[in-house]
Design a protein around this motif. Structure first.
Motif, PDB file in Angstrom:
ATOM      1  N   THR A  87       0.875  -1.174   0.000  1.00 54.56           N
ATOM      2  CA  THR A  87       0.000   0.000   0.000  1.00 54.56           C
ATOM      3  C   THR A  87       0.914   1.227   0.000  1.00 54.56           C
ATOM      4  O   THR A  87       2.140   1.097  -0.022  1.00 54.56           O
ATOM      5  CB  THR A  87      -0.898   0.028   1.252  1.00 54.56           C
ATOM      6  N   GLU A  92      -4.703   1.368   8.388  1.00 45.59           N
ATOM      7  CA  GLU A  92      -3.928   0.347   7.676  1.00 45.59           C
ATOM      8  C   GLU A  92      -4.434  -1.049   8.024  1.00 45.59           C
ATOM      9  O   GLU A  92      -4.586  -1.904   7.139  1.00 45.59           O
ATOM     10  CB  GLU A  92      -2.446   0.485   8.044  1.00 45.59           C
ATOM     11  N   ARG A 130      -6.260  -3.844   5.364  1.00 45.11           N
ATOM     12  CA  ARG A 130      -5.771  -5.211   5.174  1.00 45.11           C
ATOM     13  C   ARG A 130      -6.860  -6.241   5.503  1.00 45.11           C
ATOM     14  O   ARG A 130      -6.917  -7.311   4.880  1.00 45.11           O
ATOM     15  CB  ARG A 130      -4.534  -5.453   6.035  1.00 45.11           C
ATOM     16  N   ARG A 142      -6.091  -3.853  -5.665  1.00 49.82           N
ATOM     17  CA  ARG A 142      -6.718  -4.574  -4.557  1.00 49.82           C
ATOM     18  C   ARG A 142      -7.891  -5.391  -5.076  1.00 49.82           C
ATOM     19  O   ARG A 142      -8.620  -4.951  -5.977  1.00 49.82           O
ATOM     20  CB  ARG A 142      -7.201  -3.592  -3.486  1.00 49.82           C
TER      21      ARG A 142
END
Length: 679
Positions: A356, A407, A411, A426
């Motif tokens: 990322t 973050e 995920r 993604r």
């Protein structure tokens, strides 16, 4: 004195004009990706480091007459390399990561001129001190950055709209010759002057800077430059990889040098720190709300405000620690090394280290800590210090926690995250309000196609490619005439291959190898098309370069859907691109272009390019119906039978329009300023 100022001003102007110029020249060769600009930023930061290293060595290790002689020889050699037009041999021939090729290309084309231009500011300051016996003329450094800022602002607003990029390259090369003459004159004027050390005790007796001080000379510019590259990449990825959005962040970065190193010294640590806190908080908010994808009328000002305030803080702290004359070239060397390290970390290392844009979050926290340290140890009574320290600790803690939670959430929500030269991809499974589950491929902040997970709906083309969209209607109409041979520029999730039937031939062009892997491994559109008997081929590499190498393909339909986030590679919509497309289409073939975009009105671009190939262009808009996304397509064809087919005729096609005075795009000119919309 005027000749030193003129040399510095010209040097800064030329150095920062060549950056967007050369990047614009090579942009079509590398897929129009915003990462071309990131690689260029890294290259020129390393060039500044090389230039400052050369200036440091030249002024500390050689005699004045040798300095003038050697610098003259190098300037003449650089003039012999003109003009700065890159050779076609540098065009990529495969789909591998092109970063190294870009860096080598830039080195071969502008390496020596960039090195000499970068060395101008420290060299002229040393030569000026020698000739005049003055203190360090840091105002020359500010003047250099002012000239650089003028160059950046002039390129998208004055130069690019008025001249083709090749004409600008020739003009730049001629002006470099003028710069060389001025610099040579300045060097020979200073050849008989005494060394800095002989100009009195103040310079020679200054103690050597400590390791801690030199470390800060590295850290502050490293953070500022890294943030510059990161913000520039984000803006140009989500709108368009164009000079207009390249130069604004870089111009503000340079302006921060002008304000902090100029004669007025406008940076006041205590007054500025609250503004820095607001700036860092704003960027953290934008980073963690990327999924909402705020409109650019909010994104651009907030990101630029945050970048500018952060750069002023970093460069202001740097200016407070600048040395006297004896160590001025070492200071500039550390500044350049810090900038190069920051650029290399974000532009070259981070895409391979993180999946990322985690480096942006890390930079926000690091800048907050570095700039908070002087506030923590500032003078004052404990009654006033401890409230400040508590606020600082709480603010940094809140910032870090907020970014870390974002973050972790990202995920948890995504099945797969992949990052490479072309950006962050993604894959995510989603449950719609209707109860349907789907798998989505997201590039940046924009969907590149989704697939319903219910077996009965698995092969239904969704997203912007539904049967009621422009491309869906065109394919349905062509299928009524028999087997169809069609090409697709931009693979995405492979949704458009779901229209393939037995006997059809589908060629998909994709520049990003990671997209191909995801389409084959996480979606079944390509597999299903092959199972029904269609011939499906995926060709990796930039579509224009691949089509240029191929023999005419005889497509019935060629589809252009190669956007990355909200950015569309401009080289795929130029007149030359349209001429190439129709070389690969049958005489009655059709071109379908997906132009859905929140920020750019691409209809006039398509209208003018279609006019260039003597074909009519029609716009077809399809609204969202809760299951499929709204889309805007342009169909370019002279096939009356196709246009009269019920699938298209019932869709209320209208001619594509371009307002009077709009000249369209070519490979030499593709300004987005006339088509930018903030509605």
């Amino acid at each position: 004195m005027p000749i030193y100022a003129l040399s510095v001003l010209l040097g800064g102007w030329l150095l920062f004009l060549v950056q967007p110029l050369i990047a614009r020249l090579i942009l079509p060769w590398f897929g129009g990706s915003s990462s071309v600009w990131s690689a260029a930023l890294v290259f020129f930061q390393v060039s500044v480091l090389a230039g400052y290293s050369y200036g440091h060595w030249l002024t500390t290790r050689t005699r004045p007459r040798v300095q003038a002689t050697l610098h003259t020889i190098l300037l003449v050699a650089a003039c012999a390399l003109m003009p700065i037009v890159p050779s076609d041999t540098w065009r990529p021939t495969d789909s591998s990561d092109p970063t190294l090729r870009i860096l080598l290309l830039l080195g071969a084309t502008v390496g020596l001129p960039a090195l000499l231009l970068s060395s101008t500011s420290p060299l002229m300051q040393v030569w000026c001190m020698r000739r005049t016996g003055s203190q360090v003329p840091y105002w020359l450094f500010a003047l250099s950055n002012f000239g650089s800022m003028l160059a950046l602002l002039s390129f998208p607003f004055l130069l690019e709209p008025a001249f083709g990029v090749r004409s600008l390259a020739l003009g730049w090369s001629a002006l470099f010759g003028v710069f060389a003459l001025v610099s040579i004159a300045a060097g020979w004027m200073s050849r008989g002057s005494e060394s800095i050390a002989a100009k009195g005790p103040a310079a020679s007796e200054e103690p050597a800077p400590s390791i801690a001080r030199q470390s800060l000379w590295l850290l502050f510019p490293a953070c500022a430059c890294a943030l510059l590259v990161s913000v520039s990449a984000h803006l140009s990825t989500n709108i368009a990889p164009i000079p207009l959005l390249w130069v604004a962040p870089l111009a503000l970065y340079l302006l921060s040098f002008v304000l902090t190193f100029g004669a007025l010294r406008l940076y006041d640590r205590r007054a500025f720190f609250p503004w820095l806190a607001v700036a860092l908080g704003s960027m953290a908010f934008l980073y963690t709300t990327g999924e909402s994808n705020l409109h650019i009328q909010y994104q651009i000002p907030l990101y630029l405000f945050g970048l500018f305030m952060s750069c002023v803080a970093c460069h202001g702290e740097l200016a407070l620690r600048r040395p006297g004359g004896a160590h001025v070239t070492r200071f500039y060397l550390c500044v350049a090394l810090g900038g190069a390290l920051g650029g290399i970390f974000v532009g070259l290392i981070a895409p391979h280290l993180f999946d990322t844009q985690l480096e942006l979050a890390l930079l926000l926290v690091l800048i907050a800590i570095l700039c908070a340290v002087p506030q923590w140890y500032r003078r004052g009574s404990k009654h006033t210090l401890w409230p400040v320290r508590i606020a600082i600790a709480g603010g940094i803690g809140a910032l870090t926690t907020h970014l870390a939670l974002a973050e972790v959430t990202m995920r948890r929500e995504n099945l797969l995250m992949v990052r490479n030269f072309y950006g962050v991809l993604r894959v995510r499974d989603e449950l719609l309000d209707t109860g349907l589950a789907r798998r989505n491929l997201i590039h940046g902040t924009i969907s590149h196609g989704y697939q319903f997970l219910v077996p009965a709906l698995r092969n239904i083309p969704g997203s912007y490619f539904s049967p009621t969209s422009g491309v869906g209607r065109a394919l349905l109409a062509l299928h009524d005439q028999g087997s169809v041979r069609y090409g697709v520029i931009g693979l995405g999730a492979g949704v458009l291959s779901s229209y393939a039937r037995k006997g059809d031939s589908v060629t998909l062009y994709e520049i990003n190898p990671a997209v191909s892997d995801i389409a084959e491994g996480h979606f079944t559109f390509l597999k299903n098309a092959r199972e029904v008997g269609a011939k499906v081929e995926v060709l990796l590499g930039d579509a224009r370069l691949t089509l240029e190498r191929q023999a005419p393909q005889g497509f019935d339909l060629l589809i252009v859907d190669a956007f990355s986030s909200d950015a569309i590679p401009t080289h795929l919509l130029t007149r030359e691109a349209f001429a190439l497309y129709f070389r690969h289409l049958r005489p009655n073939g059709a071109l379908a272009l997906h132009i859905s975009n929140r920020y750019l009105d691409l209809e006039p671009v398509c209208a003018m390019s279609a006019r260039h190939v003597n074909r009519p262009a029609f716009v077809l808009k399809s609204p969202s119906d809760g299951m499929f996304d709204a889309s805007v397509w342009v169909i370019v064809t002279s096939n009356e039978a196709l246009l009269e087919h019920s699938a298209l005729k019932s869709a209320q096609l209208r001619p594509a329009r371009a307002r009077a005075g709009f000249v369209g795009w070519t490979d030499q000119y593709s300004s987005v300023w006339p088509i930018l919309t903030l509605n």
